[in-house]
Scaffold this motif. Structure first.
Motif, PDB file in Angstrom:
ATOM      1  N   PHE A 187       0.804  -1.215   0.000  1.00  0.00           N
ATOM      2  CA  PHE A 187       0.000   0.000   0.000  1.00  0.00           C
ATOM      3  C   PHE A 187       0.841   1.270   0.000  1.00  0.00           C
ATOM      4  O   PHE A 187       0.354   2.352  -0.267  1.00  0.00           O
ATOM      5  N   LEU A 188       2.108   1.110   0.356  1.00  0.00           N
ATOM      6  CA  LEU A 188       2.942   2.298   0.506  1.00  0.00           C
ATOM      7  C   LEU A 188       3.362   2.855  -0.845  1.00  0.00           C
ATOM      8  O   LEU A 188       3.428   2.123  -1.831  1.00  0.00           O
ATOM      9  N   PRO A 189       3.648   4.164  -0.897  1.00  0.00           N
ATOM     10  CA  PRO A 189       4.156   4.733  -2.154  1.00  0.00           C
ATOM     11  C   PRO A 189       5.466   4.066  -2.550  1.00  0.00           C
ATOM     12  O   PRO A 189       6.237   3.626  -1.694  1.00  0.00           O
ATOM     13  N   SER A 190       5.727   4.006  -3.858  1.00  0.00           N
ATOM     14  CA  SER A 190       6.847   3.202  -4.361  1.00  0.00           C
ATOM     15  C   SER A 190       8.198   3.647  -3.818  1.00  0.00           C
ATOM     16  O   SER A 190       9.081   2.822  -3.605  1.00  0.00           O
ATOM     17  N   TRP A 191       8.352   4.937  -3.577  1.00  0.00           N
ATOM     18  CA  TRP A 191       9.666   5.380  -3.107  1.00  0.00           C
ATOM     19  C   TRP A 191       9.954   4.837  -1.705  1.00  0.00           C
ATOM     20  O   TRP A 191      11.086   4.497  -1.358  1.00  0.00           O
ATOM     21  N   LEU A 192       8.897   4.715  -0.886  1.00  0.00           N
ATOM     22  CA  LEU A 192       9.077   4.145   0.440  1.00  0.00           C
ATOM     23  C   LEU A 192       9.409   2.649   0.343  1.00  0.00           C
ATOM     24  O   LEU A 192      10.245   2.137   1.091  1.00  0.00           O
ATOM     25  N   ILE A 193       8.745   1.980  -0.599  1.00  0.00           N
ATOM     26  CA  ILE A 193       9.000   0.549  -0.761  1.00  0.00           C
ATOM     27  C   ILE A 193      10.470   0.330  -1.157  1.00  0.00           C
ATOM     28  O   ILE A 193      11.128  -0.597  -0.681  1.00  0.00           O
ATOM     29  N   THR A 194      10.964   1.220  -2.030  1.00  0.00           N
ATOM     30  CA  THR A 194      12.355   1.091  -2.462  1.00  0.00           C
ATOM     31  C   THR A 194      13.307   1.212  -1.270  1.00  0.00           C
ATOM     32  O   THR A 194      14.229   0.409  -1.128  1.00  0.00           O
ATOM     33  N   ILE A 195      13.069   2.218  -0.436  1.00  0.00           N
ATOM     34  CA  ILE A 195      13.906   2.373   0.766  1.00  0.00           C
ATOM     35  C   ILE A 195      13.843   1.113   1.618  1.00  0.00           C
ATOM     36  O   ILE A 195      14.860   0.601   2.091  1.00  0.00           O
ATOM     37  N   GLY A 196      12.640   0.596   1.751  1.00  0.00           N
ATOM     38  CA  GLY A 196      12.443  -0.571   2.599  1.00  0.00           C
ATOM     39  C   GLY A 196      13.205  -1.790   2.142  1.00  0.00           C
ATOM     40  O   GLY A 196      13.604  -2.643   2.939  1.00  0.00           O
ATOM     41  N   ASN A 197      13.469  -1.851   0.831  1.00  0.00           N
ATOM     42  CA  ASN A 197      14.177  -3.023   0.310  1.00  0.00           C
ATOM     43  C   ASN A 197      15.617  -3.077   0.762  1.00  0.00           C
ATOM     44  O   ASN A 197      16.265  -4.114   0.721  1.00  0.00           O
ATOM     45  N   PHE A 198      16.137  -1.924   1.194  1.00  0.00           N
ATOM     46  CA  PHE A 198      17.525  -1.910   1.655  1.00  0.00           C
ATOM     47  C   PHE A 198      17.636  -2.147   3.161  1.00  0.00           C
ATOM     48  O   PHE A 198      18.726  -2.117   3.714  1.00  0.00           O
ATOM     49  N   LEU A 199      16.495  -2.321   3.788  1.00  0.00           N
ATOM     50  CA  LEU A 199      16.500  -2.513   5.235  1.00  0.00           C
ATOM     51  C   LEU A 199      16.057  -3.929   5.570  1.00  0.00           C
ATOM     52  O   LEU A 199      15.329  -4.557   4.803  1.00  0.00           O
ATOM     53  N   PRO A 200      16.439  -4.417   6.750  1.00  0.00           N
ATOM     54  CA  PRO A 200      16.068  -5.793   7.109  1.00  0.00           C
ATOM     55  C   PRO A 200      14.646  -5.916   7.654  1.00  0.00           C
ATOM     56  O   PRO A 200      14.161  -7.015   7.868  1.00  0.00           O
ATOM     57  N   TYR A 201      13.957  -4.806   7.879  1.00  0.00           N
ATOM     58  CA  TYR A 201      12.711  -4.853   8.622  1.00  0.00           C
ATOM     59  C   TYR A 201      11.609  -5.688   7.997  1.00  0.00           C
ATOM     60  O   TYR A 201      10.827  -6.319   8.690  1.00  0.00           O
ATOM     61  N   GLN A 202      11.537  -5.668   6.662  1.00  0.00           N
ATOM     62  CA  GLN A 202      10.428  -6.416   6.063  1.00  0.00           C
ATOM     63  C   GLN A 202      10.570  -7.910   6.335  1.00  0.00           C
ATOM     64  O   GLN A 202       9.578  -8.649   6.307  1.00  0.00           O
ATOM     65  N   TYR A 203      11.806  -8.321   6.656  1.00  0.00           N
ATOM     66  CA  TYR A 203      11.999  -9.738   6.930  1.00  0.00           C
ATOM     67  C   TYR A 203      11.694 -10.088   8.372  1.00  0.00           C
ATOM     68  O   TYR A 203      11.895 -11.230   8.791  1.00  0.00           O
ATOM     69  N   THR A 204      11.216  -9.094   9.135  1.00  0.00           N
ATOM     70  CA  THR A 204      10.782  -9.403  10.495  1.00  0.00           C
ATOM     71  C   THR A 204       9.263  -9.358  10.600  1.00  0.00           C
ATOM     72  O   THR A 204       8.711  -9.530  11.656  1.00  0.00           O
ATOM     73  N   GLY A 205       8.589  -9.135   9.498  1.00  0.00           N
ATOM     74  CA  GLY A 205       7.140  -9.029   9.564  1.00  0.00           C
ATOM     75  C   GLY A 205       6.464  -9.418   8.271  1.00  0.00           C
ATOM     76  O   GLY A 205       6.051 -10.579   8.091  1.00  0.00           O
TER      77      GLY A 205
END
Lengths: 266, 325, 264
Positions: free
Chosen positions: C196-214
């Motif tokens: 649901f997030l805007p694409s630029w936020l999703i891109t940032i998120g791909n460089f972080l480990p957080y999505q793999y904790t949830g």
């Protein structure tokens, strides 16, 4: 005690606590600045959340994006005022007071704890930051809406919303007289979160419960409806009913809780 | 009229049994035993205005429970209490303005602020008129000689200074009755002395009724004319301090060191031999016979050093705790 | 022998967790309250459409139930920052145990306990709301969930301890702690599914480990991503674990130097 003398005393105690608490907060400016900046960041997160949903739909519970923004701002405003005053006060610290025996020292003083706890640990200084931010959000939401707004009505309902919330906090805090549950305030925050959304999304028994039992409808949704002239007279009546019931209930539960504390000493 | 009256007061608590070990904790999830504790059993005493009473007893004896009942924090299971003409249970504001409680380990003062700020707060809470407040503040500050530290943050003060401020805070509203719970705990000897002097002075000048609980016998001996001993919820002694010493210290303790080794049985002829190791001995001799015994000791034995003392208050009270005496 | 000391730590935490039983259970139930609003909100949003951003209504509700459950289980109150601040750390570094491993077992015990207590409640919720949730039937998915959850716990531990290690340099680092919490709530998908997030936020998120904790755990579980993508994700979890482990050892080493230089 005569009412005007009592009011004068409460007022002078509130003022001196304002002064003392400000002095205490200033000793640890960084912490409180951080905390309130954190609250502002959290508000931004909530706005992101709703923005994301509104990219896929036009209304939530029949409410437009503008109305929901005002709701978010109202939610934050009311909680920020509560957090600056009674929510931060002795009610929240009851488990700690009882564990450390500090409640005893307070009971021995010639003060009425229910009113004392409104201002005893206030943070009007730093706590005004989220209040200002919330007001900005409300103004923004009102401005992008195409409807007429009724500001005095809004403020009037907000006042009663705060009073209802205050009584609710007293009831929750009284639970500690029977069993020290460190989670009473956690419970409070989580139930209040239910009011982040338009009351109209809830149906049936959930809606009724959230209007009269855990009255988040009265506290958060009704003011917004009042602002946009959409508050029904019946709902206003319900709100007053809730106010009176909670007043009586909070008095009763607090008093019998106190009596129980006197007999068991925990 | 008495300042304080307690009549046939009892207090019983119910509580849950604590679980032991991992298995016990799991059991406790489902069911816990309910136990009763009789903290105070049918006690009675009364204090006149201006009396300074020592209230002593081992931990768990019922001292704190009694103080809490006197101040209205707890109410008794049975019996009647009257303090400063009020029933503490009713918790009237007028009652609260007449009493004050100082608990040694807990503080009324806001740590991050100077003491004077808390004093101001208490003035407002107890509705002390400005003139009275200024006068009392000056009197108490002078009596304690703490004028220069009132504007220092409380957390920066030494324990002794903090206690002095604590006591001043408790007296600003001129209470009729003062409850002191371990006021000298953790303080150095000099601070203890200063506080004792203050309290004695203050009690004599203001005729405030004071109840003091303390494990420190120096406190009790220096300040109290009257002593109430409580143990396991029952009062073991209620009378004058001098009287208890008179009545219970019938013996003199004689500690003696010898130049040469002395036989045990020779010493035992003199009186009750408490301890002996050849070169040192301790005897317990009834007061009336002590002079004679001392004389014989010195003339018949190679005494290097001799020390004569009475049974200490602490020992007397311990004996009362243990049911002897 | 070596393991024994960690096991005792594990057992002690278990016991004290049981003793805080009222707190643990109540904390769980309280966290579940927000699920009520989630349920009604998404019912309303999906009243006009059957699918949004690749999720059906049932899947979104399942998503939120699971992510609330995960959040409630894995929030631990790490004592590391406190240990550093008030000098208790000195006590630990003089003992013949690895501080990081000790904390690891402590955290694992807490999380294990929470999951254990929460699991029956979770199952009951799924039974009560069976008409509104998306039930996963493939047993392989459950196995995958076990693996991804365990990896997520490890990731969270290292992230947590790294943030706690900030205390070595900044007193009262909880302010920064809070900011990281907010970052985590966006990028782990706790706030809203990442789609649901805007694409630029999703891109940032791909460089972080957080999505793999949830988010990743749940997407893999409900089958919103393909099996290949799931395997890739598990691999990425593993890589992040190694990276964060190395980072934590380095930061520990540097932090300890500073701690020993300045005292507590």
């Amino acid at each position: 005690m005569a009412l005007n003398i009592r009011l004068k005393k409460e007022f002078s105690l509130a003022i001196i606590h304002l002064k003392l608490n400000t002095m205490v907060r200033m000793e640890d400016k960084i912490t409180f600045l951080f905390m309130n900046v954190g609250i502002i960041i959290r508000i931004i997160l909530v706005v992101i959340f709703f923005q994301a949903i509104y990219t896929k739909v036009n209304v939530i519970g029949g409410w437009s994006y503008a109305e929901v923004l005002v709701l978010v701002g109202t939610w934050e405003l009311i909680n920020a005022i509560a957090w600056a005053t009674f929510f931060r006060g002795g009610f929240r610290r009851m488990p700690g007071f009882m564990r450390r025996g500090e409640l005893d020292s307070l009971l021995v003083r010639p003060v009425n704890l229910k009113t004392y706890f409104i201002y005893d640990n206030n943070d009007i200084l730093f706590g005004s930051l989220p209040i200002i931010f919330a007001v900005i959000l409300i103004m923004y939401g009102a401005s992008i809406s195409s409807m007429d707004i009724n500001l005095p009505y809004y403020l009037f309902i907000i006042l009663f919303a705060l009073i209802i919330q205050y009584f609710f906090v007293i009831i929750l805090s009284s639970i500690n007289f029977w069993t020290i549950v460190e989670q009473t305030m956690h419970l409070f925050i989580n139930t209040m979160r239910l009011g982040r959304y338009p009351i109209t999304i809830y149906k049936g028994i959930a809606r009724t419960a959230l209007t009269v039992l855990v009255p988040v409808a009265c506290i958060y949704s009704f003011p917004v409806q009042a602002l946009f002239g959409k508050l029904k007279i019946t709902d206003l009546g319900i709100m007053f009913g809730v106010l009176i019931c909670f007043y009586l209930l909070s008095n009763y539960i607090w008093n019998i809780g106190l009596r129980r504390y006197e007999s068991t000493g925990y | 009229m008495n300042a304080i009256t307690i009549k046939n007061v009892s207090k019983t608590f119910t509580y849950h049994k604590k679980a032991e070990g991992l298995r016990g904790s799991v059991k406790a999830l489902f069911r816990r035993e309910k136990l009763k504790k009789e903290a105070v059993k049918d006690i009675s005493f009364s204090l006149k205005k201006g009396e300074f009473v020592g209230f002593v007893g081992p931990n768990g004896a019922g001292k704190t429970t009694t103080l809490k009942m006197l101040s209205g924090i707890l109410y008794p299971t049975l019996g009647e209490i009257s303090v400063a003409g009020f029933d503490p249970r009713k918790r009237q504001n007028e009652f609260k303005k007449r009493i004050s409680i100082v608990m040694g380990q807990k503080s009324q003062l806001w740590p991050i602020l100077p003491a004077i700020e808390t004093f101001r707060l208490l003035q407002k809470i107890y509705e002390v008129p400005e003139k009275d407040y200024q006068r009392r503040l000056k009197e108490l500050t002078d009596l304690f000689d703490v004028g220069d530290i009132l504007n220092t943050q409380v957390r920066k003060l030494s324990l002794g200074q903090r206690m002095k401020c604590e006591i001043i805070a408790s007296l600003l509203h001129n209470p009729d009755v003062l409850f002191l719970d371990e006021p000298t705990i953790g303080l150095d000897i000099i601070a203890q002395k200063k506080i004792r002097e203050f309290l004695k002075d203050y009690n004599q000048k203001s005729k405030t009724t004071i109840i003091l609980t303390s494990h420190n016998m120096d406190d009790v001996q220096n300040l109290c004319e009257r002593l109430i001993v409580i143990n396991e919820g029952i009062i073991g002694y209620d009378g004058s301090l001098a009287g208890i010493i008179e009545e219970y210290s019938k013996d003199k303790i004689i500690k003696v060191q010898f130049v040469q080794k002395v036989a045990k049985k020779d010493l035992q002829l003199l009186g009750n031999l408490v301890s002996w190791d050849g070169y040192e001995a301790e005897l317990s001799i009834p007061k009336e016979l002590s002079q004679e015994a001392i004389g014989r000791l010195i003339s018949k034995f190679p005494v290097k050093d001799i020390n004569i003392s009475s049974v200490t208050l602490e020992e007397i009270i311990t004996d009362i705790f243990n049911g002897k005496g | 022998m070596l393991l024994a000391k960690y096991f005792i730590a594990f057992k002690n935490v278990l016991q004290s967790e049981i003793e805080f039983r009222a707190n643990t259970l109540i904390r769980f139930f309280i966290s579940l309250i927000t699920l009520v609003s989630i349920f009604y909100l998404w019912n309303d949003v999906f009243s006009a459409r059957a699918e949004i951003a690749g999720y059906t209504k049932e899947q979104i509700i399942t998503y939120y139930i699971l992510i609330t459950f995960i959040l409630a289980s894995v929030i631990t109150f790490s004592p590391v920052a406190d240990n550093i601040r008030n000098g208790e750390l000195s006590m630990y570094i003089t003992r013949p145990i690895s501080y990081i491993w000790y904390q690891y077992w402590l955290a694992l015990a807490q999380r294990f306990m929470r999951v254990l207590i929460g699991l029956p409640i979770l199952i009951i919720i799924f039974i009560i709301f069976r008409e509104h949730v998306y039930i996963v039937t493939n047993p392989l998915s459950y196995l995958i969930l076990l693996v991804t959850v365990f990896s997520a716990m490890n990731l969270l531990f290292f992230i947590d301890i790294l943030i706690n290690f900030l205390e070595f340099w900044f007193t009262n680092s909880w302010g920064m702690n809070m900011v990281f919490d907010y970052i985590s709530s966006i990028f782990s998908g706790a706030l809203i599914p990442l789609a649901f997030l805007p694409s630029w936020l999703i891109t940032i998120g791909n460089f972080l480990p957080y999505q793999y904790t949830g988010a990743f755990l749940i997407d893999a579980f409900i089958g919103r991503i393909s099996f290949d993508q799931t395997l890739l994700g598990i691999l990425i979890q593993f890589v992040w674990m190694i990276i964060l482990y190395i980072m934590s050892r380095i930061v520990w080493h540097l932090g300890l130097k500073r701690y020993e230089a300045y005292g507590s």
